[in-house]
Write an enzyme that holds these catalytic residues in place. Structure first.
Site, mmCIF file in Angstrom:
data_model
loop_
_atom_site.group_PDB
_atom_site.id
_atom_site.type_symbol
_atom_site.label_atom_id
_atom_site.label_comp_id
_atom_site.label_asym_id
_atom_site.label_seq_id
_atom_site.Cartn_x
_atom_site.Cartn_y
_atom_site.Cartn_z
ATOM 1 N N LYS A 97 0.855 -1.200 0.000
ATOM 2 C CA LYS A 97 0.000 0.000 0.000
ATOM 3 C C LYS A 97 0.884 1.241 0.000
ATOM 4 C CE LYS A 97 -2.639 1.393 3.669
ATOM 5 N NZ LYS A 97 -2.073 2.733 3.930
ATOM 6 N N GLU A 141 -9.679 7.367 3.029
ATOM 7 C CA GLU A 141 -9.744 7.627 4.477
ATOM 8 C C GLU A 141 -10.269 9.037 4.748
ATOM 9 O OE1 GLU A 141 -6.207 6.605 6.648
ATOM 10 O OE2 GLU A 141 -7.014 7.370 8.535
HETATM 11 O O1 KIV Z 1 -1.839 2.161 8.584
HETATM 12 C C1 KIV Z 1 -3.026 1.827 8.587
HETATM 13 O O2 KIV Z 1 -3.499 1.076 9.431
HETATM 14 C C2 KIV Z 1 -3.868 2.355 7.536
HETATM 15 C C3 KIV Z 1 -5.352 2.199 7.703
HETATM 16 C C4 KIV Z 1 -5.854 3.202 8.670
HETATM 17 C C5 KIV Z 1 -6.067 2.282 6.401
HETATM 18 O O3 KIV Z 1 -3.392 2.923 6.607
#
Ligand code: KIV
Length: 290
Positions: A137, A206
């Protein structure tokens, strides 16, 4: 007679335990999206909680850099290192493999590990993939598009992350809802379209107004959106595990629901989260959205 050989340190089943559901893969996530089944994602950071989440039917486990705050006690996610992420991705992977090995594991690229160049991003994403992640991500839009394309072309599935991007909390002036102005909403939507075009396969939204995230979700047939504080009309939902278990001494964000309040076990709370996401009862726009 008591069993003196049983470990007192938690009870992960043997590695040979049979899986009770099909492994979640990228094609499977796309199929779920195509037939309107919501995707349930939770964060986890260690083997045992990851194993419980997998057994509870969570589709995707995000090893989020939120671990900096909930595990390491840092003031923000900015201080999390790649080595720390690698350690937690390895732990989660071992836990998931011990139970069913079915959840899709996403490793968060921490601050400073993908900002210089696509090549730097590839080098660091490889570390998380080799630690067991199925996908990485990456926070941010616009300037991240080339990097996402570079990784996808080299076989690394990517989840984007737009709206409130905690790694840039200082630039954003705090943990605030994003995309509230017409210009802000346009930029967010354009970034989302660019990420889909670059090959991102999931997109976390988010702290985005519910109407805007519903609109972006409609505009992205090939990139399911996963909301957190983004209303009910996204393709899936994610929560930080500690928040949904009520393990939070501070003020609970409006978009969180404490699933432990009506459950008698952590697994029960996670199962309730999965059911609520799949049935569309969480989140409730009247309670959890902006
Ligand atoms: O780091 C994380 O847990 C996240 C979530 C809040 C989506 O990016």
């Amino acid at each position: 007679m008591s069993d003196n050989t049983a470990s007192p340190y938690g009870t992960l089943p043997p590695a040979s335990a049979p899986a009770t559901r099909k492994p979640v893969s990228l094609p499977r996530l796309m199929e779920m999206h195509a037939r309107g089944e919501k995707i349930a994602m939770l964060t986890a950071y260690d083997a045992t909680f990851a194993a419980v989440a997998d057994a509870a039917g969570v589709d995707c486990i995000l090893v989020g850099d939120s671990l900096g705050m909930v595990c390491q006690g840092l003031p923000s996610t900015v201080g999390v290192s790649l080595d720390t992420m690698r350690y937690h991705v390895e732990s989660v992977t071992r836990g998931v493999r011990r139970v069913q090995g079915t959840a899709w594991i996403i490793g968060d690229m921490p601050y400073g590990t993908f900002h210089e160049s696509p090549e730097q991003a590839f080098r660091n994403a490889s570390v998380l993939m080799q630690a067991g992640a199925h996908m990485v991500k990456i926070e941010g839009g616009g300037w991240t598009t080339n990097t996402v394309r570079f990784l996808v072309e080299r076989g690394i599935p990517v989840c984007g992350h737009l709206g409130l991007t905690p790694q840039t909390v200082h630039a954003l002036g705090g943990y605030r809802v994003q995309g509230k102005t017409p210009d802000g909403a346009d930029i967010l939507k354009n970034h989302a379209l660019e990420l889909q075009q670059a090959g991102a396969s999931l997109l976390v939204l988010e702290m985005v107004p519910a109407q805007l995230s519903a609109h972006i979700t409609q505009a992205l047939p090939h990139c399911p959106t996963i909301g957190i504080g983004a209303g009910a009309d996204t393709a899936g939902q994610v929560l930080v595990m500690h928040d949904m278990l009520g393990v939070n001494l501070g003020k609970m964000p409006k978009f969180v629901h404490n699933f432990m309040a009506q459950a008698d076990s952590v697994r029960g709370a996670m199962e309730a989260f999965v059911t609520a996401v799949k049935q569309g009862t969480f989140p409730d726009n009247a309670l959890h959205a902006w």
